[in-house]
Motif scaffolding. Sequence first.
Motif, short mmCIF file in Angstrom:
data_model
loop_
_atom_site.label_atom_id
_atom_site.label_comp_id
_atom_site.label_asym_id
_atom_site.label_seq_id
_atom_site.Cartn_x
_atom_site.Cartn_y
_atom_site.Cartn_z
N ARG A 64 1.33 6.70 37.20
CA ARG A 64 0.26 5.56 37.95
C ARG A 64 0.57 4.60 38.05
NH1 ARG A 64 -3.73 4.04 34.08
NH2 ARG A 64 -3.74 4.77 32.55
N LEU A 102 -8.10 12.61 38.05
CA LEU A 102 -9.54 11.48 37.68
C LEU A 102 -9.18 10.45 38.61
CD1 LEU A 102 -8.71 11.15 33.59
CD2 LEU A 102 -10.78 12.81 35.10
N ARG A 103 -8.57 9.55 39.43
CA ARG A 103 -8.37 8.96 40.02
C ARG A 103 -8.88 9.12 41.39
NH1 ARG A 103 -6.82 6.48 35.70
NH2 ARG A 103 -6.88 4.43 35.81
N LEU A 152 -5.61 12.62 21.31
CA LEU A 152 -5.44 13.17 23.07
C LEU A 152 -7.34 12.77 22.91
CD1 LEU A 152 -5.24 16.95 21.64
CD2 LEU A 152 -3.96 15.48 22.88
N TYR A 196 -9.18 8.25 27.36
CA TYR A 196 -9.65 7.36 27.90
C TYR A 196 -9.22 6.44 28.73
CZ TYR A 196 -13.01 9.13 24.45
OH TYR A 196 -14.19 9.94 23.75
N GLU A 202 -6.16 7.22 30.03
CA GLU A 202 -6.47 7.71 31.95
C GLU A 202 -7.46 7.45 32.79
OE1 GLU A 202 -2.90 9.56 32.53
OE2 GLU A 202 -1.78 8.30 31.15
N GLY A 203 -8.47 7.37 32.28
CA GLY A 203 -9.66 7.12 32.85
C GLY A 203 -10.69 7.79 32.41
N ILE A 237 -4.48 0.26 32.21
CA ILE A 237 -2.83 0.22 31.50
C ILE A 237 -2.86 1.02 31.03
CG2 ILE A 237 -2.69 0.04 28.48
CD1 ILE A 237 -4.15 -3.29 29.08
N ALA A 238 -1.46 1.52 30.79
CA ALA A 238 -1.29 3.36 30.50
C ALA A 238 -0.67 2.92 28.70
CB ALA A 238 0.50 3.82 31.00
N MET A 239 -0.75 4.37 27.87
CA MET A 239 -0.27 3.98 26.20
C MET A 239 0.41 5.33 26.00
SD MET A 239 -2.68 2.76 23.50
CE MET A 239 -1.86 2.53 21.46
N LYS A 242 -10.20 2.29 30.23
CA LYS A 242 -10.14 2.94 32.02
C LYS A 242 -9.89 1.86 33.25
CE LYS A 242 -14.69 4.96 33.13
NZ LYS A 242 -15.01 6.00 33.56
N PHE A 275 -2.79 13.90 35.03
CA PHE A 275 -4.26 13.84 34.64
C PHE A 275 -5.03 13.13 35.22
CE2 PHE A 275 -6.97 13.84 31.51
CZ PHE A 275 -8.10 13.76 31.51
N GLY A 276 -4.37 11.25 35.11
CA GLY A 276 -5.13 10.91 35.13
C GLY A 276 -5.07 10.29 36.99
N LEU A 325 0.20 14.51 23.99
CA LEU A 325 0.03 15.80 25.05
C LEU A 325 -0.89 16.51 24.66
CD1 LEU A 325 3.96 16.01 25.74
CD2 LEU A 325 2.36 14.36 26.53
N TYR A 326 -2.02 17.24 25.88
CA TYR A 326 -2.62 18.28 25.79
C TYR A 326 -2.86 19.36 26.29
CZ TYR A 326 -4.33 13.76 27.93
OH TYR A 326 -4.70 12.54 28.93
N ARG A 385 3.89 10.43 31.92
CA ARG A 385 2.12 10.35 31.80
C ARG A 385 1.53 9.03 32.06
NH1 ARG A 385 -1.45 13.16 27.29
NH2 ARG A 385 -0.32 11.08 26.66
#
Lengths: 369, 269
Positions: A150, A102-103, B161, B166, B168-169, A77-79, A73, A98-99, A86-87, A146
């Motif tokens: 960010r 969280l931030r 998932l 992780y 995403e933070g 980096i994004a993956m 985190k 989502f990210g 996807l959730y 997604r």
Amino acid sequence: MSNVTLNHVYKKYDQINAVKDFHLEIHDQEFLVLVGPSGCGKSTTLRMIAGLEEISSGDLYIDQVRVNDVSPKARDIAMVFQSYALYPHMTVYENMSFGLRLRKYPKTEIDQKVRAAASVLDLEPFLDRKPNALSGGQKQRVALGRAIVRKPKVFLMDEPLSNLDAKLRVQMRTEISRLHKQLGATVIYVTHDQTEALTMGDRIVVMKDGVVQQVGTPVEIYHNPTNRFVASFIGSPAINFIAGQLVTQGKQLYFNAGYISFPIPTGKAKQLLEQSLNGKEITLGIRPEAIYDDLAVIEATPKQTFLAEVEMVEHMGAEYYLYVRVNDQSSLTARVNARHHYQIGDNVKLAIDMNKAHFFDRKSDICLV
Amino acid sequence: MQSYNNRWITIFALVLGIIMVIPIYMMVLGSLRSAEHVFDITLLPTQFQLSNYQEVVASGFLRSVGNSLFISAAVTVIAMLFHAMSGYALARLNFPGRKYIFAWMLSTLMIPLAVIMIPLFMITKNLGMANSYVGLIVPSIFNAYGVFLFRQFYLNFPKELEEAAYMEGSSIAGTFFRIVLPLSKSVIIPLTVGFFLANWNAYLWPLIINQKEQLWVVQVALANAIGGGYTIPWNFVLAASVIAALPTMLLFFLLQRQIVDGIKMSGIK
């Protein structure tokens, strides 16, 4: 600036080296493709960059900062995953935000960023839907959304198109390339599909058994493969190989396979002779498009022609893939214009463009010329 | 051939269903009869008197229903949370001795409650938990069955998932509560029903750890109703039994589809 440097990176599982001595600098805004067969270590390398796998030895730098021990985190980096990841219990909007949530971004900023990304990816009508109610292509776009929402330093993509059908794959290929240019992002993309590698990458890294075989632009990799593996892995239909020997007759150097013999053009012959390869057993590599059935070419290069029997014909629309057998000794593939009509069992006269031939050492498989 | 087989399966299922339903039906019939007619064998109701129920309500039986509801719900909620966390840790986190801890937890399944009843009673009593809700709730939370099922479920949970979270933070705990737990419904629902029923039906432990009448659970109250005197007021007992069975039947009817889905899934995977 977002460059990634892998400095002699290794990954070991017990006694097995999954990645050996990966040493490369990935430039800012570059689209780098890692390509290779299953188990070659490309995904492991990507996961080490992501921080999802520990690095056994070597150093990883993102923007000149060593990140070996930095959590995923904190790497910014994004993956994008092969399965999209996807959730399923969240809507498209919630997945994309989502990210940012969280931030602890302010709600208005989250909304603005999500809607901007959705607009780029044509996802606005689907923001309230859950992933189950989306098609494969839409899911893929949400996964991309997604990632871009960010604005991370680096994008990692692990075979993101492999679950899509052929048509959608071509469409998404263009979309990802467009997105890369639009965002000016550094992208590291893993695939086993050489077409994706050739069409999308600024540079390609070809891997096999955890070892980098060649790094270069698509043109370099296609036209100047460093070894037999790279030559065979890149290109469709695959390159043809003919085992033979270098022999000199008079002043001319020939490639002689016994049943066929072709003169080697002066430039290539000079390079081969400089390496004292006269008489050496080698493998000739010739791409299918360098074999012609064109009468004009056959008449212009009579010494580079051979007779063959058609074993199979694949109609590809504007062209045919001709699978032919030469003197019952070797099978070759030729990619020819769909002008003539061929049938199985036909005898055809074909010509090889020796200027486009590659010569490989029989033992080491290294490309000699 | 297929439809012939299906017909026999349907008939067999119907017969089984009737065998299951008859005792419940007889219980309801008996609860509506007077004491002298309670064991009359009839298929249709011969009397319809609600006085048995009024008597049960007047006796304070509903307090034990309330106790059982509270205790069963508390044990179930706390157990689900801790069992899910333990199962997740055992499936996903790498820590020394993970395999041994799991084997040790699993081995506790082989020991029946009766064997550890006395030491468990002594520990609970010495901790000052006897004759309290805490004593009725806390010892029932520890159960390796839930941990085992959660662990097996998380072993097959799509790792990507979690990895996406992780990236995403998200932290490990954040990923568990935001992503993993909400996607564990298929294991949580059947386990919740199982735990609730097991605690609703618990008799031995609530009997020995509690002496106070106001903390009686349903099963203890029912047993006291049966064993109170020379004659057993069966009409009263049956009416109390109907009341005792209502919450569990309600739970089943509400969650029937999820329970069956959960059982099917846990059986197949």
